[in-house]
Design a protein around this motif. Structure first.
Motif, mmCIF file in Angstrom:
data_model
loop_
_atom_site.group_PDB
_atom_site.id
_atom_site.type_symbol
_atom_site.label_atom_id
_atom_site.label_comp_id
_atom_site.label_asym_id
_atom_site.label_seq_id
_atom_site.Cartn_x
_atom_site.Cartn_y
_atom_site.Cartn_z
ATOM 1 N N ASN A 141 0.808 -1.219 0.000
ATOM 2 C CA ASN A 141 0.000 0.000 0.000
ATOM 3 C C ASN A 141 0.848 1.279 0.000
ATOM 4 N N VAL A 142 1.974 1.235 -0.696
ATOM 5 C CA VAL A 142 2.861 2.393 -0.747
ATOM 6 C C VAL A 142 3.233 2.694 -2.202
ATOM 7 N N GLN A 143 3.127 3.962 -2.585
ATOM 8 C CA GLN A 143 3.562 4.437 -3.892
ATOM 9 C C GLN A 143 4.515 5.610 -3.688
ATOM 10 N N ILE A 144 5.073 6.115 -4.791
ATOM 11 C CA ILE A 144 5.918 7.307 -4.734
ATOM 12 C C ILE A 144 5.191 8.434 -5.463
ATOM 13 N N ARG A 145 5.001 9.538 -4.764
ATOM 14 C CA ARG A 145 4.366 10.703 -5.380
ATOM 15 C C ARG A 145 5.411 11.791 -5.618
ATOM 16 N N LEU A 146 5.341 12.420 -6.784
ATOM 17 C CA LEU A 146 6.239 13.513 -7.132
ATOM 18 C C LEU A 146 5.547 14.851 -6.917
ATOM 19 N N PHE A 147 6.311 15.818 -6.404
ATOM 20 C CA PHE A 147 5.802 17.162 -6.172
ATOM 21 C C PHE A 147 6.726 18.177 -6.831
ATOM 22 N N ASP A 148 6.175 19.349 -7.116
ATOM 23 C CA ASP A 148 6.979 20.450 -7.608
ATOM 24 C C ASP A 148 7.752 21.068 -6.434
ATOM 25 N N LYS A 149 8.626 22.007 -6.752
ATOM 26 C CA LYS A 149 9.418 22.677 -5.721
ATOM 27 C C LYS A 149 8.519 23.182 -4.603
ATOM 28 N N GLY A 150 8.884 22.887 -3.375
ATOM 29 C CA GLY A 150 8.078 23.280 -2.227
ATOM 30 C C GLY A 150 7.271 22.120 -1.670
ATOM 31 N N GLY A 151 7.026 21.090 -2.494
ATOM 32 C CA GLY A 151 6.361 19.885 -2.011
ATOM 33 C C GLY A 151 4.869 19.993 -1.804
ATOM 34 N N THR A 152 4.191 20.944 -2.470
ATOM 35 C CA THR A 152 2.751 21.096 -2.266
ATOM 36 C C THR A 152 1.929 20.751 -3.509
ATOM 37 N N THR A 153 2.482 20.943 -4.700
ATOM 38 C CA THR A 153 1.754 20.678 -5.938
ATOM 39 C C THR A 153 2.229 19.382 -6.567
ATOM 40 N N GLN A 154 1.311 18.432 -6.762
ATOM 41 C CA GLN A 154 1.692 17.155 -7.346
ATOM 42 C C GLN A 154 2.119 17.316 -8.798
ATOM 43 N N VAL A 155 3.186 16.636 -9.153
ATOM 44 C CA VAL A 155 3.610 16.531 -10.544
ATOM 45 C C VAL A 155 3.184 15.145 -11.010
ATOM 46 N N GLN A 156 2.154 15.077 -11.828
ATOM 47 C CA GLN A 156 1.590 13.799 -12.237
ATOM 48 C C GLN A 156 2.431 13.139 -13.328
ATOM 49 N N VAL A 157 2.525 11.826 -13.254
ATOM 50 C CA VAL A 157 3.186 11.083 -14.317
ATOM 51 C C VAL A 157 2.354 11.252 -15.588
ATOM 52 N N GLY A 158 2.991 11.688 -16.655
ATOM 53 C CA GLY A 158 2.273 11.943 -17.894
ATOM 54 C C GLY A 158 1.779 13.365 -18.026
ATOM 55 N N GLY A 159 2.096 14.221 -17.037
ATOM 56 C CA GLY A 159 1.645 15.605 -17.097
ATOM 57 C C GLY A 159 2.796 16.573 -16.900
ATOM 58 N N THR A 160 2.788 17.669 -17.621
ATOM 59 C CA THR A 160 3.807 18.704 -17.441
ATOM 60 C C THR A 160 3.274 19.689 -16.411
ATOM 61 N N ASP A 161 3.355 19.282 -15.138
ATOM 62 C CA ASP A 161 2.775 20.069 -14.048
ATOM 63 C C ASP A 161 3.791 20.933 -13.329
#
Length: 203
Positions: A141-161
């Motif tokens: 039940n563990v995944q890795i989530r990516l965030f933009d600088k600051g760690g508040t906005t998710q950077v989605q796989v497949g998205g230029t966020d």
């Protein structure tokens, strides 16, 4: 879209009741099918742009390894909780003068594997193997989530966020991101490993 017109010839109304019913029954499927098909029609339009200029990824960041800290499953007891964040950077140089900003566009390995389409997170690819030396146990039940600088906005796989980082006078830029454990349920102890590809996107 082509249309289909159906006409029922009821001029010979004196035909027997059996014949009249048979004619209507034969035409009924053709009356329903075109309408159902038309209701689901739509279009998808795509726009994009290819540019001639580029930046060069610095050698140490082409194939990057990010080691997240060891954390307790107690910090990941509920779905949606995060813990163990780690900042990492991707540096580029030799950017073309026509490039104003750059960011990383994260993509699934081979375009299809290694991510969850529901959460847009990276999935744990460790496979439990009790016969291995030493034994391997995958965290549950563990995944890795990516965030933009600051760690508040998710950077989605497949998205230029991620935010575009402006290149400096030396035509270089440093992009900063955060990786974190993400619970999809009550986490269980074990090893976590994930991979993601990336390419550079420009503005």
């Amino acid at each position: 879209m082509p249309t289909l017109s159906i006409y029922l010839n009821l001029i010979n109304f004196k035909d027997t009741k059996m014949i009249t019913k048979r004619r209507i029954f034969c035409f009924l499927p053709f009356m329903i099918t075109p309408g159902a098909y038309a209701a689901s029609a739509g279009t998808v339009e795509f726009n994009g742009e290819i540019i001639a200029g580029t930046c060069t990824i610095k050698s140490g960041d082409v194939n990057k390894v990010v080691t997240l800290p060891k954390v307790s499953s107690e910090n990941l007891k509920t779905s949606g909780s995060t813990a163990g964040s780690k900042v990492f950077t991707i540096e580029v140089s030799n950017c073309a003068t026509t490039i104003n900003g750059v960011t990383a566009h994260f993509e699934a390995i081979n375009g299809t594997t290694g991510y969850d389409v529901q959460t847009n997170n990276l999935t744990n690819d460790v496979v439990t193997d009790a016969t291995a030396t030493p034994p391997v146990k995958a965290a549950g039940n563990v995944q890795i989530r990516l965030f933009d600088k600051g760690g508040t906005t998710q950077v989605q796989v497949g998205g230029t966020d991620g935010a575009f980082v402006r290149t400096n006078a030396a035509h270089e830029a440093t992009m900063e991101y955060v990786a974190s454990y993400y619970a999809t349920g009550a986490a269980t102890e074990g090893t976590v490993h994930a991979n993601v590809a990336y390419t550079l996107a420009y503005n």
